[in-house]
Motif scaffolding. Sequence first.
Motif, short mmCIF file in Angstrom:
data_model
loop_
_atom_site.label_atom_id
_atom_site.label_comp_id
_atom_site.label_asym_id
_atom_site.label_seq_id
_atom_site.Cartn_x
_atom_site.Cartn_y
_atom_site.Cartn_z
N ASP A 74 -6.65 2.51 1.69
CA ASP A 74 -6.61 1.99 0.32
C ASP A 74 -6.59 0.46 0.42
OD1 ASP A 74 -5.91 1.14 -2.24
OD2 ASP A 74 -4.49 2.77 -2.58
N PRO A 75 -7.60 -0.22 -0.15
CA PRO A 75 -7.65 -1.68 -0.01
C PRO A 75 -6.78 -2.43 -1.02
CG PRO A 75 -9.59 -0.93 -1.19
CD PRO A 75 -8.77 0.31 -0.88
N THR A 76 -6.17 -1.70 -1.95
CA THR A 76 -5.43 -2.35 -3.05
C THR A 76 -4.36 -3.34 -2.59
OG1 THR A 76 -5.79 -0.27 -4.23
CG2 THR A 76 -4.40 -1.89 -5.31
N PRO A 77 -3.53 -3.00 -1.60
CA PRO A 77 -2.48 -3.97 -1.21
C PRO A 77 -3.03 -5.30 -0.72
CG PRO A 77 -2.06 -1.82 -0.22
CD PRO A 77 -3.44 -1.76 -0.82
N ARG A 161 4.06 2.32 2.70
CA ARG A 161 5.35 2.27 2.00
C ARG A 161 5.90 0.84 1.99
NH1 ARG A 161 7.78 7.01 4.46
NH2 ARG A 161 6.12 8.11 3.38
N ASN A 162 5.51 0.04 2.96
CA ASN A 162 6.02 -1.34 3.03
C ASN A 162 5.31 -2.28 2.07
OD1 ASN A 162 7.68 -0.61 5.24
ND2 ASN A 162 5.91 -0.80 6.60
N TRP A 163 4.22 -1.82 1.50
CA TRP A 163 3.42 -2.70 0.66
C TRP A 163 3.48 -2.25 -0.78
CZ3 TRP A 163 -1.06 -1.56 4.48
CH2 TRP A 163 -0.82 -2.24 5.69
N SER A 164 3.61 -3.21 -1.67
CA SER A 164 3.62 -2.82 -3.07
C SER A 164 2.22 -2.99 -3.63
CB SER A 164 4.61 -3.67 -3.85
OG SER A 164 4.37 -5.03 -3.59
N SER A 165 1.71 -1.93 -4.19
CA SER A 165 0.42 -2.01 -4.85
C SER A 165 0.35 -0.90 -5.87
CB SER A 165 -0.73 -1.90 -3.85
OG SER A 165 -0.76 -0.62 -3.28
#
Length: 253
Positions: A74-77, A161-165
């Motif tokens: 998923d490229p979102t973050p 899990r470490n990235w918010s997106s």
Amino acid sequence: MSRMNLAALSAVLLFAVGGTAEAKQWRYAGMHPRTGQPADGLCHIEAMHVHTAAPLYADTLYRTRDNVHIFIGDPTPFGYEGPRHAYYGHHPVVLNVIIHIDVDVDEVEYCHHDGPHYHAYEPPPRQRFVEKEDVSYYAGEYPEEYQRENPKLVRVNSVYRNWSSPRPVVTVAPPPEYHGPVIQVGFKVPVPRVEVSVPGVEVRVGAPPPPPQREVVIIREERVVHEHHHDDHCGHGHKKHKKHKHKKFKDRD
Ligand SMILES: [Zn+2]
Ligand SMILES: [Zn+2]
Ligand SMILES: [Zn+2]
């Protein structure tokens, strides 16, 4: 050779490798995270190319063919703002489709993202997907190879899990055609809650349950839906694909 000598030899070899002018190069094809740190964004070179930076989380975010790394996550973050497609759960990913090359036999891999997530690529052709409320669900069977790799590849979820997106908002149960895992994903980005105080009432964070005078306002993610024809800006020439919607978050426009 004694243990000590071997250690010394290793040290010399390491020094030699580190000292060469020619740095190691890593091969990539298709869009991928520049360094793996969200703030560093994405590299948008589509064709096969090299970097001196090794792919971060290569074992879960990438699949390789001939040492070419192809990002399937998923490229979102990483600040991706192009057209995106919403998926739920595990599904096949066809590498040759992602990097736009023609082959006789599809190079199929599996995405092990739990729950709702995004990809820049749409559901691959020659694979069965069911769409429900603009979210794609894999409707085929998972091969043995997927089962075998799952314990290792499902760790992609620990990485994300470490990235918010933002994730697609899914409020309905998966369709019966979907046989993959149904996992409640702990959102790193909760729906923002704004507490509005009635004049004269003090509002404190972490205060006990709100008294009736207080009002809790839930601000939902505002989404802009637009439709596009794929030849316009999608960039991946999928001909038999019917029109569909792409969502963009307003705050990212
Ligand atoms: Zn690159
Ligand atoms: Zn996926
Ligand atoms: Zn598209």
